[in-house]
Write an enzyme that holds these catalytic residues in place. Structure first.
Site, short mmCIF file in Angstrom:
data_model
loop_
_atom_site.label_atom_id
_atom_site.label_comp_id
_atom_site.label_asym_id
_atom_site.label_seq_id
_atom_site.Cartn_x
_atom_site.Cartn_y
_atom_site.Cartn_z
N ASN A 1 25.25 111.14 82.70
CA ASN A 1 24.82 111.03 84.16
C ASN A 1 25.58 112.22 85.12
O ASN A 1 25.57 111.56 86.32
CB ASN A 1 24.93 109.91 84.49
CG ASN A 1 24.03 109.10 85.58
OD1 ASN A 1 22.99 110.03 85.95
ND2 ASN A 1 24.33 108.14 86.59
N HIS B 1 29.23 104.48 89.19
CA HIS B 1 30.87 104.23 89.34
C HIS B 1 31.25 103.86 90.74
O HIS B 1 32.27 102.98 90.92
CB HIS B 1 31.64 105.44 88.84
CG HIS B 1 31.25 106.85 89.56
ND1 HIS B 1 32.36 107.59 90.06
CD2 HIS B 1 30.08 107.29 89.64
CE1 HIS B 1 31.51 108.76 90.48
NE2 HIS B 1 30.15 108.36 90.40
N ARG B 2 30.93 104.66 91.91
CA ARG B 2 31.10 104.32 93.07
C ARG B 2 30.70 103.05 93.76
O ARG B 2 31.46 102.30 94.57
CB ARG B 2 30.68 105.43 94.17
CG ARG B 2 31.21 106.60 93.57
CD ARG B 2 31.36 107.86 94.71
NE ARG B 2 31.52 109.09 93.79
CZ ARG B 2 32.77 109.32 93.79
NH1 ARG B 2 33.77 108.83 93.77
NH2 ARG B 2 33.18 110.69 93.09
N LYS C 1 33.01 106.98 84.23
CA LYS C 1 32.22 108.04 84.52
C LYS C 1 33.04 109.06 85.35
O LYS C 1 33.30 110.35 85.20
CB LYS C 1 30.95 108.16 85.64
CG LYS C 1 30.29 109.42 86.09
CD LYS C 1 28.99 109.04 87.06
CE LYS C 1 28.15 110.10 87.00
NZ LYS C 1 28.67 111.06 87.73
N ARG D 1 34.45 122.35 88.15
CA ARG D 1 34.34 123.58 88.58
C ARG D 1 35.37 124.70 87.94
O ARG D 1 34.93 125.86 87.48
CB ARG D 1 34.74 123.63 90.14
CG ARG D 1 33.43 123.08 90.86
CD ARG D 1 34.01 123.06 92.27
NE ARG D 1 32.75 122.54 93.36
CZ ARG D 1 32.12 121.57 93.28
NH1 ARG D 1 32.43 120.57 92.55
NH2 ARG D 1 31.30 121.40 94.11
N SER E 1 24.41 120.07 97.53
CA SER E 1 25.39 121.22 97.61
C SER E 1 25.83 121.67 96.30
O SER E 1 25.96 123.18 95.95
CB SER E 1 26.72 121.10 98.43
OG SER E 1 27.44 120.32 97.84
N GLN E 2 25.50 121.01 95.20
CA GLN E 2 25.81 121.67 93.85
C GLN E 2 24.81 122.64 93.36
O GLN E 2 25.24 123.46 92.70
CB GLN E 2 25.70 120.29 92.92
CG GLN E 2 26.92 119.36 93.00
CD GLN E 2 26.68 117.91 92.17
OE1 GLN E 2 25.69 118.16 91.30
NE2 GLN E 2 27.36 117.03 92.26
N ASP F 1 30.58 111.03 99.39
CA ASP F 1 31.00 110.18 98.30
C ASP F 1 31.70 109.04 98.88
O ASP F 1 31.90 107.90 97.84
CB ASP F 1 31.69 111.19 97.30
CG ASP F 1 30.89 111.91 96.38
OD1 ASP F 1 29.70 111.81 96.38
OD2 ASP F 1 31.39 112.78 95.70
N LYS G 1 21.41 110.41 94.36
CA LYS G 1 22.69 110.14 93.58
C LYS G 1 22.52 109.47 92.18
O LYS G 1 21.36 109.29 91.83
CB LYS G 1 23.83 109.99 94.30
CG LYS G 1 24.35 110.70 95.31
CD LYS G 1 25.01 112.11 94.80
CE LYS G 1 25.44 112.83 96.02
NZ LYS G 1 26.28 114.01 95.43
N GLU G 2 23.46 109.03 91.68
CA GLU G 2 23.37 108.09 90.44
C GLU G 2 22.47 106.95 90.77
O GLU G 2 21.97 106.49 89.60
CB GLU G 2 24.94 107.59 89.80
CG GLU G 2 25.92 108.54 89.45
CD GLU G 2 26.59 109.60 90.21
OE1 GLU G 2 27.17 110.39 89.87
OE2 GLU G 2 26.23 109.54 91.61
N ASP H 1 32.25 112.25 82.98
CA ASP H 1 31.60 113.58 83.41
C ASP H 1 32.55 114.89 83.11
O ASP H 1 32.01 115.75 82.90
CB ASP H 1 31.95 113.60 85.24
CG ASP H 1 30.81 112.84 85.75
OD1 ASP H 1 30.30 112.04 85.18
OD2 ASP H 1 30.45 113.20 87.00
#
Length: 431
Positions: A99, A389-390, A415, A33, A176-177, A318, A345-346, A55
């Site tokens: 990604n 990644h998560r 990422k 951001r 929300s992005q 997340d 998501k990913e 990212d």
């Protein structure tokens, strides 16, 4: 944990209680951001504590391809960026966001302010992630944007001639992005802009984060809750010397490690009043039985006997996978709800998470908007990470207590947290 971190797999070794302190790298969400706001500002901004990850790297590379001067000092975790006020030096550019959902969505909106022909593409998975709601809203504001393949997903083509303005309605149930992307672009439109959120909005703390970063760069919105945002048009961002907080989502893995091992971990530089909603993950651990200490400059979690919880994780989605790892060691089931949007998501972070938890022996009831995890005797398993990644970072924590856990493709953590396994190993060794 195994001393060798191989490219294809890593075996996690059980350990005793983990005790220590850590400062995770800068927030990915805040960094990207701040990069957009700095790029749209007039003058040179310095971002301190900036995350160095895939990212953020693809975002910086995209800004350079647009002709902006960006100096990234990785050792100092600083980025110096000369903004362009929305008039990009380059009138034609091909951007690749891998990604990174924030990069694709934020760039798609910001590019409409320029003058020229631009294209934003991503990885094969990114080409499956929806963006049509954002493109529809941008068209309502007069932009010429389209999904190149006509399927509502990237690549995105932008024929930019400035953003005329007007009123746009944006759905917030998928990401929300979309709203965040519009909010950051709207102040520089040629005329007044009104943004109206249609229907429920997921991950509201991320919208608050966006507005806070925008304020730091000199722009504010006239707002009515999360339903309506107004900008007069022809605004201007102000260059800023801006410090980025440690990543609260990354911190959740260390808080969870304390909970799972019965240890005590302090995350430094992260305050209870953080811009990042994911600090509320500590509240969930507290409900599960952990002891949480909150200071102005740090958060500490101490593991205690765990009990299952019922929690709406929409605002902190997340951390769903992190909580799932903790739930395996709790007494009784843990019910996670309100997170249907994380299927986009990913990876499908409900369906694919359920599949991996079942490999470990857990009983999982999967629903459209969440899942219920009931602990059962755990067994060894090779965990697929789905280039997410998560998934890698959260399910690796299971191996701290249960033998035989192997994480496949651990490098996917690049990422957002390239040195995650090294940092986790250092904490274990120092305990």
């Amino acid at each position: 944990m195994d001393e060798r971190i191989e490219r294809e797999r890593i075996a996690i070794e059980p350990c005793g209680p983990i005790v220590g302190a850590i400062t995770p790298p800068g927030s990915k969400s805040i960094t990207n951001r701040a990069l957009i706001c700095a790029a749209l500002a007039q003058g040179v901004s310095t971002l301190r504590g900036a995350l160095d990850s895939e990212d953020t790297t693809v975002m910086i590379d995209s800004l350079r391809r647009l002709g902006l001067e960006v100096h990234h000092d990785r050792a100092a975790a600083e980025v110096r960026l000369a903004g362009c006020g929305g008039r990009y030096p380059v009138e034609r550019a091909e951007l690749y966001a891998a990604n990174s959902g924030t990069s694709v969505r934020f760039l798609a909106a910001a590019l409409t302010l320029g003058r020229g022909s631009y294209r934003v593409d991503g990885s094969p998975r990114m080409r499956q992630r929806p963006i049509e709601d954002l493109l529809t809203a941008l068209r309502q504001l007069g932009a010429d944007v389209r999904s190149e393949l006509g399927n509502g997903c990237p690549p995105v083509s932008v024929q930019a001639h400035g953003l005329p303005g007007g009123t746009a309605r944006i759905g917030g149930e998928i990401s929300s992005q979309f709203l965040s992307a519009l909010l950051m672009a709207a102040p520089l439109a040629d005329g007044p802009v009104v943004l109206e959120a249609a229907g429920p909005l997921v991950s509201k703390p991320y919208v608050e984060m966006t507005l806070a970063v925008m304020r730091a760069f000199g722009v504010d919105a006239v707002r009515t809750g999360f339903e309506r945002f107004e900008f007069p048009g022809r605004g201007q961002y102000r260059a800023s010397d801006y410090r980025i907080e440690p990543d609260a989502s990354a911190a959740s893995y260390f808080f969870a490690a304390a909970a799972i091992t019965g240890g005590r971990i302090t995350v430094q530089g992260l305050a209870p009043r953080s811009l990042q909603g994911d600090v509320a993950f500590c509240d969930v651990l507290e409900q599960m039985g952990c002891r949480v200490e909150r200071r102005d400059d740090a958060l500490t979690v101490e593991g205690r006997p765990l009990r299952g919880v019922d929690v709406d994780m929409n605002p902190i989605s997340d951390t769903v996978q992190t909580l799932a790892a903790v739930a395996l060691f709790a007494e009784g089931p843990t019910n996670i709800r309100g997170v249907g949007h994380i299927r986009f998501k990913e990876t499908d972070r409900i369906g694919d998470l359920a599949a991996e938890l079942r490999k470990l022996g857990a009983l999982v009831d999967e629903r459209a908007d969440g899942l219920t995890i009931t602990p059962a005797p755990l067994r060894p398993a090779e965990i697929e990470t789905y280039n997410d990644h998560r998934m890698a970072m959260s399910l690796a924590l299971v191996g701290l207590r249960s033998p035989g856990v192997v994480i496949l493709d651990p490098q996917c953590t690049a990422k957002t947290y390239p040195h995650y396994f090294e940092d986790l190993r250092r904490l274990i060794a120092a305990s």
